[in-house]
Scaffold this active site. Sequence first.
Site, PDB file in Angstrom:
ATOM      1  N   ASP A   1       0.862  -1.186   0.000  1.00 44.42           N
ATOM      2  CA  ASP A   1       0.000   0.000   0.000  1.00 44.42           C
ATOM      3  C   ASP A   1       0.898   1.235   0.000  1.00 44.42           C
ATOM      4  O   ASP A   1       1.514   1.563   1.017  1.00 44.42           O
ATOM      5  CB  ASP A   1      -0.904   0.021   1.228  1.00 44.42           C
ATOM      6  CG  ASP A   1      -2.007  -1.034   1.174  1.00 44.42           C
ATOM      7  OD1 ASP A   1      -1.784  -2.098   0.558  1.00 44.42           O
ATOM      8  OD2 ASP A   1      -3.074  -0.802   1.769  1.00 44.42           O
TER       9      ASP A   1
ATOM     10  N   LYS B   1      -7.013   3.525  -3.309  1.00 45.05           N
ATOM     11  CA  LYS B   1      -7.429   3.505  -1.909  1.00 45.05           C
ATOM     12  C   LYS B   1      -7.659   4.938  -1.447  1.00 45.05           C
ATOM     13  O   LYS B   1      -6.893   5.840  -1.800  1.00 45.05           O
ATOM     14  CB  LYS B   1      -6.331   2.815  -1.088  1.00 45.05           C
ATOM     15  CG  LYS B   1      -6.533   2.790   0.415  1.00 45.05           C
ATOM     16  CD  LYS B   1      -5.373   2.031   1.067  1.00 45.05           C
ATOM     17  CE  LYS B   1      -5.377   2.150   2.586  1.00 45.05           C
ATOM     18  NZ  LYS B   1      -4.237   1.443   3.207  1.00 45.05           N
TER      19      LYS B   1
ATOM     20  N   LYS C   1     -10.359   0.370  -2.382  1.00 51.49           N
ATOM     21  CA  LYS C   1     -10.218   0.148  -0.939  1.00 51.49           C
ATOM     22  C   LYS C   1     -10.532   1.426  -0.175  1.00 51.49           C
ATOM     23  O   LYS C   1      -9.714   2.344  -0.158  1.00 51.49           O
ATOM     24  CB  LYS C   1      -8.797  -0.332  -0.605  1.00 51.49           C
ATOM     25  CG  LYS C   1      -8.567  -0.574   0.897  1.00 51.49           C
ATOM     26  CD  LYS C   1      -7.164  -1.098   1.166  1.00 51.49           C
ATOM     27  CE  LYS C   1      -6.866  -1.201   2.655  1.00 51.49           C
ATOM     28  NZ  LYS C   1      -5.507  -1.730   2.935  1.00 51.49           N
TER      29      LYS C   1
END
Length: 317
Positions: free
Chosen positions: A154, A217, A253
């Site tokens: 991430d 995300k 996400k």
Amino acid sequence: MDKPSRRNAGTPLRTEWFESIRINTPASERRAASLPARRSLKKEWQAAWLLNAVRCIDLTTLSGDDTADRVARLCAKARQPIEADLLEAMGIDRLTTGAVCVYPTMVSAAKRVLEGSGVPVASVATGFPAGLMPLDLRLAEIRYALDQGADEIDIVISRALVLQANWSALYDELCAMREACGPALMKSILATGELKTLENVAKASHVAMQAGSDFIKTSTGKEPVNATLPVSLTMLRTIRDYRDHTGFDVGFKPAGGLRTAKDALNWQVLMLEELGRDWLRPDLFRIGASSLLGDIERQISHHVTGRYAASHRLAAG
């Protein structure tokens, strides 16, 4: 069984796909506000949607006082997120979370506990949460996390490049990160609460996907404003635009701010209505959360037993 999605190969930078984007913010907010009333999920249908949310959770600990023991407890919860007797009562043999997400130095501890479980380990990297480090150090952090065994990375984007509309520099950085990730999934954290406008969110989403991000995300969970439904709506529609241009499915996400079972239901309804059933699978939908699982398990317990369990009866991660 879910069919895995094809990985996003990225494209050359095509600013013409997003330069003219204009977003009606009040309309987006009205659309998001209407979601809770659009679908009434009760009884066994609600329970099924909540179990689906569990398998899409990236169970997360990103605290300065993280230890190997804390990570081990979190991983044990990821392997058995809902009590076995509750799952048995619902006819479910096995359920795990989508992944465990930790700092790079905690990856090896997570890998040890999760060995054989099939639960991937995600690691934040690239100077999380601010990303204010030289690029070579950010790339080195990705490589370190991978060396420790991370299956997913991430990364955080440089917010300043978005605010300056320096799309070519943002694209080049993200391409370098994507190359460093190799076979590991790359989730690009946009830190939407710091991007000022929904138009900036949409444009940053396009650049991240064009650079080869497997997921986009919303947030690090450390910003004053994290995942919101209007921001998520904007990002989902850019995922749809990108799919129409390229044929690639990119995951989503939301992270930060999802704390209740009702939140888990609302975001899943949004995914279904905007992108369809395929985006209710963990290969295209993850929820970044730490406290959300506790409320979901409490609701599942109520569904099975007819009463809410005391918090001390449900194991914490």
